[in-house]
Write a protein that holds these residues in place. Structure first.
Motif, PDB file in Angstrom:
ATOM      1  N   PRO B 147      59.026  36.925  47.666  1.00  0.00           N
ATOM      2  CA  PRO B 147      57.788  37.601  47.297  1.00  0.00           C
ATOM      3  C   PRO B 147      56.772  36.623  46.724  1.00  0.00           C
ATOM      4  N   HIS B 148      55.545  36.846  47.051  1.00  0.00           N
ATOM      5  CA  HIS B 148      54.491  36.021  46.477  1.00  0.00           C
ATOM      6  C   HIS B 148      53.202  36.830  46.450  1.00  0.00           C
ATOM      7  N   SER B 149      52.250  36.365  45.655  1.00  0.00           N
ATOM      8  CA  SER B 149      50.978  37.069  45.545  1.00  0.00           C
ATOM      9  C   SER B 149      50.048  36.590  46.653  1.00  0.00           C
ATOM     10  N   VAL B 150      48.870  37.213  46.706  1.00  0.00           N
ATOM     11  CA  VAL B 150      47.851  36.681  47.619  1.00  0.00           C
ATOM     12  C   VAL B 150      47.336  35.358  47.067  1.00  0.00           C
ATOM     13  N   GLU B 151      46.656  34.605  47.911  1.00  0.00           N
ATOM     14  CA  GLU B 151      46.015  33.401  47.401  1.00  0.00           C
ATOM     15  C   GLU B 151      44.637  33.781  46.879  1.00  0.00           C
ATOM     16  N   LEU B 152      44.263  33.193  45.733  1.00  0.00           N
ATOM     17  CA  LEU B 152      42.950  33.491  45.159  1.00  0.00           C
ATOM     18  C   LEU B 152      41.862  32.986  46.091  1.00  0.00           C
ATOM     19  N   TYR B 233      46.544  26.983  35.257  1.00  0.00           N
ATOM     20  CA  TYR B 233      47.480  26.471  36.263  1.00  0.00           C
ATOM     21  C   TYR B 233      47.241  27.159  37.607  1.00  0.00           C
ATOM     22  N   LEU B 234      47.143  28.488  37.572  1.00  0.00           N
ATOM     23  CA  LEU B 234      46.966  29.224  38.825  1.00  0.00           C
ATOM     24  C   LEU B 234      45.572  29.021  39.408  1.00  0.00           C
ATOM     25  N   MET B 235      44.543  29.143  38.548  1.00  0.00           N
ATOM     26  CA  MET B 235      43.178  29.109  39.057  1.00  0.00           C
ATOM     27  C   MET B 235      42.706  27.685  39.312  1.00  0.00           C
ATOM     28  N   GLY B 236      43.374  26.716  38.680  1.00  0.00           N
ATOM     29  CA  GLY B 236      42.946  25.337  38.838  1.00  0.00           C
ATOM     30  C   GLY B 236      43.806  24.550  39.802  1.00  0.00           C
ATOM     31  N   TYR B 237      44.976  25.074  40.169  1.00  0.00           N
ATOM     32  CA  TYR B 237      45.843  24.245  40.995  1.00  0.00           C
ATOM     33  C   TYR B 237      46.631  25.033  42.033  1.00  0.00           C
ATOM     34  N   ARG B 238      47.393  26.024  41.608  1.00  0.00           N
ATOM     35  CA  ARG B 238      48.363  26.603  42.539  1.00  0.00           C
ATOM     36  C   ARG B 238      47.782  27.749  43.368  1.00  0.00           C
ATOM     37  N   TYR B 239      46.858  28.501  42.780  1.00  0.00           N
ATOM     38  CA  TYR B 239      46.087  29.570  43.457  1.00  0.00           C
ATOM     39  C   TYR B 239      46.906  30.788  43.853  1.00  0.00           C
ATOM     40  N   GLU B 240      48.229  30.674  43.914  1.00  0.00           N
ATOM     41  CA  GLU B 240      49.008  31.883  44.178  1.00  0.00           C
ATOM     42  C   GLU B 240      50.274  31.840  43.341  1.00  0.00           C
ATOM     43  N   LEU B 241      50.809  33.017  43.078  1.00  0.00           N
ATOM     44  CA  LEU B 241      52.001  33.109  42.247  1.00  0.00           C
ATOM     45  C   LEU B 241      53.183  33.363  43.163  1.00  0.00           C
ATOM     46  N   ASP B 242      54.197  32.508  43.055  1.00  0.00           N
ATOM     47  CA  ASP B 242      55.424  32.747  43.810  1.00  0.00           C
ATOM     48  C   ASP B 242      56.595  32.285  42.951  1.00  0.00           C
ATOM     49  N   ILE B 243      57.779  32.406  43.508  1.00  0.00           N
ATOM     50  CA  ILE B 243      58.971  32.058  42.731  1.00  0.00           C
ATOM     51  C   ILE B 243      58.931  30.582  42.336  1.00  0.00           C
ATOM     52  N   GLY B 244      58.271  29.771  43.161  1.00  0.00           N
ATOM     53  CA  GLY B 244      58.179  28.353  42.862  1.00  0.00           C
ATOM     54  C   GLY B 244      57.432  28.062  41.567  1.00  0.00           C
ATOM     55  N   SER B 245      56.599  29.026  41.108  1.00  0.00           N
ATOM     56  CA  SER B 245      55.869  28.816  39.854  1.00  0.00           C
ATOM     57  C   SER B 245      56.769  29.049  38.648  1.00  0.00           C
TER      58      SER B 245
END
Lengths: 311, 319
Positions: B147-152, B233-245
């Motif tokens: 599972p993962h979120s959408v990309e910002l 972290y999300l808005m400046g680099y990864r842009y999506e939330l997944d298990i890897g975060s």
């Protein structure tokens, strides 16, 4: 799918008794360690190293008892090092404990990955059940006789630890150096030696916990495979006010809640992980809810976390 | 001094680490991403530590902060762009704050040990984040198994300062935050208050300091900062939330940074940069030597022990 209720209950109780020993060994070790005034936050790192050693040695020798020796040996070495830094060098216990955790978290996988780079391993040989043909005894067989000898030893350990801390002179000295090291010193107790022994005992028990984890929780080694369960021990003994029998109760009730939600999730067969993860939170929330109820009476050993300097 | 010490201690093995991070592609970006994470979380951990409180749960608050970014993004989508942008950042901080309010209340009202409660809440946070990710904030297209979120979308990404250089505005913002906290915390009577509470509750009581207030303020701020780290972290680099975060180590490294920086709001910044640099160096060395990157955790543990022992040696010399 329909299962008779009796089977479900048997399954839940069996899981509860199968999982609890992991927490009990570690909890008894941490209780003795903390009663002596030293909190070992590195417990999960030590467990991971022991768990890794268990698998590697078991794969190589096919003998779980030699694996147990390896697990305890590794735990002893790391524990002695931690004791040295925390007691002799008076390094902050929480900080060095967390350092030991990170160290164990990383090194355990590095070693495992070096020995089995492909991840392909021989079959893990677990300890046998107490009675080989436990299947023949209805209900009680699944609940009790299926467990291995270590599960029984863990309960004996609870009794022994309770007796040791309250009824033996060494046990009283352990509590004295955690409660009032200066007075203990004046009475001729070698404070740091007693602390060292207590921390070492604790670490050895984390080793046994790590050993027990293999087979009973996971079939093989992975990164960060204990996933915080080691740290939960700290919460259990806190809730139990450092009392062995209460810890037994805490461990059993925690695992009962765990087993119930586990059974429920697997029976209801949620397709997606979605709802099941909510249920996975239950045992932890349960433990959390107990803390304001029981934790407010908690009496922390007075000199917990405080190094002792003679004179 | 810390750099010299750790470098001298680990000798040649580490000397090769120093060059990789700045020579390899993407190294500098990675250093600053970690620096922001460690510093923002470390500030909170250090602040609570001043009052003698251990926030072992920064990782959990970080996760909740990250979840909140997407909760706000999903459920407040009707807001106009700049308002939503700000709401996502504030929501992350609020999430961290709410998450730490549990141990704060238990600690201040019931005297329950904050270490135990924050540890428990870390496990709960992982499960909660997993739940949110596989349900309410899930990306509709989950072809990828996990599972993962959408990309910002682009307008919610924190932009680079200079076009092609992957250093975002989050870097100066984080440093500014550190300086502001330095001015507010270290240069005012608050420092004395927090230190006194951290040293001895009896002394603090005698001095007329409101212990519950100091404890509550430092802990809540710690949670908000860790949550905020999730937003950057999300808005400046990864842009999506997944298990890897869900890497379990950031919270612990933040504790290390706070300790190595001696709980000083600027010291933590230097420590964070040092650890960000070393982490990336160790990772790239592990990759080039074909060792699992998990070796980094072991090295961080050793570095931390080395620094603690170094403290011991220097203290002994001057004692």
């Amino acid at each position: 799918m329909s299962f008779p209720l009796s089977d479900i209950i048997t399954g839940i109780l069996s899981t509860t008794l199968q999982l609890s020993p992991f927490y009990l060994f570690a909890a008894m070790g941490e209780i003795v360690s903390e009663q002596a005034g030293v909190a070992n936050m590195g417990l999960e790192g030590i467990m991971l190293m022991s768990l890794m050693s268990t698998f590697v040695v078991d794969y190589m020798t096919g003998n779980p008892w030699i694996a147990l020796l390896a697990a305890v040996g590794v735990a002893g070495v790391i524990g002695a090092f931690f004791a040295f830094t925390a007691i002799r060098l008076r390094v902050d216990q929480i900080a060095s404990g967390l350092a030991i955790y990170l160290f164990g978290l990383g090194l355990s996988f590095v070693i495992f990955n070096t020995v089995y780079p492909t991840g392909l391993t021989p079959n893990y040989i677990p300890l046998p059940s107490l009675i080989a043909n436990w299947n023949t005894v209805p209900y009680l067989g699944t609940i009790f006789l299926k467990q291995n000898i270590m599960a029984y030893i863990s309960v004996v350990l609870v009794v022994v630890t309770a007796f040791f801390l309250t009824r033996t002179s060494l046990g009283l000295r352990v509590r004295a150096v955690g409660e009032n090291p200066k007075a203990a010193d004046n009475m001729g107790v070698n404070v740091n030696k007693v602390r060292f022994l207590a921390v070492l005992f604790g670490a050895l028990m984390f080793g046994v916990s790590g050993f027990y984890f293999a087979g009973n929780f996971v079939p093989g080694f992975q990164t960060d495979v204990i996933a915080g369960r080691g740290f939960i021990v700290l919460a259990m003994i806190y809730f139990a006010n450092w009392k062995p029998y209460r810890t037994l109760f805490a461990a059993l009730s925690f695992n009962l809640v765990y087993a119930m939600q586990n059974e429920y999730v697997s029976l209801s067969g949620f397709g997606v992980a979605s709802v099941s993860t909510l249920f996975n939170m239950l045992p932890y929330v349960f433990l959390l809810a107990l803390i304001p109820v029981f934790g407010r009476k908690a009496r922390v050993p007075k000199f917990l976390l405080k190094p002792y300097r003679k004179g | 001094m810390v750099v010299v010490y750790a470098g001298g201690n680990l000798g040649v093995a580490l000397s090769s680490l120093f060059l990789n991070p700045i020579t390899l592609a993407g190294g500098i970006q990675q250093i600053f991403v970690r620096f922001i994470l460690f510093y923002t979380m470390g500030l909170g951990v250090g602040l609570a530590l001043k009052a003698g409180l251990w926030n072992i749960g920064a990782q959990g608050q970080l996760l909740i902060g990250m979840v909140m970014v997407f909760v706000v993004y999903t459920f407040l989508a009707f807001l106009p762009w700049p308002a939503l942008y700000v709401a996502m950042i504030l929501g992350a901080a609020l999430g961290g704050l709410l998450w730490i309010s549990v141990p704060t209340i238990l600690r201040v009202r019931f005297g329950a040990n904050e270490i135990v409660v924050t540890i428990l809440l870390n496990v709960v946070a992982i499960n909660f984040a997993f739940f949110m990710l596989s349900g309410p904030i899930k990306s509709s297209g989950t072809a990828l198994g996990f599972p993962h979120s959408v990309e910002l979308p682009a307008q919610f990404k924190i932009p680079n300062i200079v076009g092609g250089v992957p250093i975002t505005y989050a870097v100066p913002a984080t440093i500014a935050l550190g300086i502001i906290l330095y001015l507010v915390v270290e240069r005012t009577p608050f420092r004395v208050k927090a230190d006194t509470v951290g040293e001895s509750h009896e002394t603090a009581k005698y001095a007329g300091i409101s212990i519950p207030r100091v404890m509550a303020v430092t802990m809540l701020a710690a949670g908000a900062l860790a949550g905020l780290a999730g937003a950057t972290y999300l808005m400046g680099y990864r842009y999506e939330l997944d298990i890897g975060s869900f890497s379990t180590n950031y919270g612990l490294v933040a504790i290390i940074c706070a300790l190595v920086g001696r709980k000083h709001m600027l010291g933590i910044g230097f420590a964070s940069f040092f650890f960000a640099y070393m982490t990336i160096g160790a990772e790239s060395m592990a990759l080039s030597a074909n060792v699992t990157t998990y070796v980094v955790f072991a090295m961080e543990g050793i570095m931390m022990l080395g620094i603690l022992l170094g403290n011991y040696l220097t203290e002994r010399r001057f004692a």
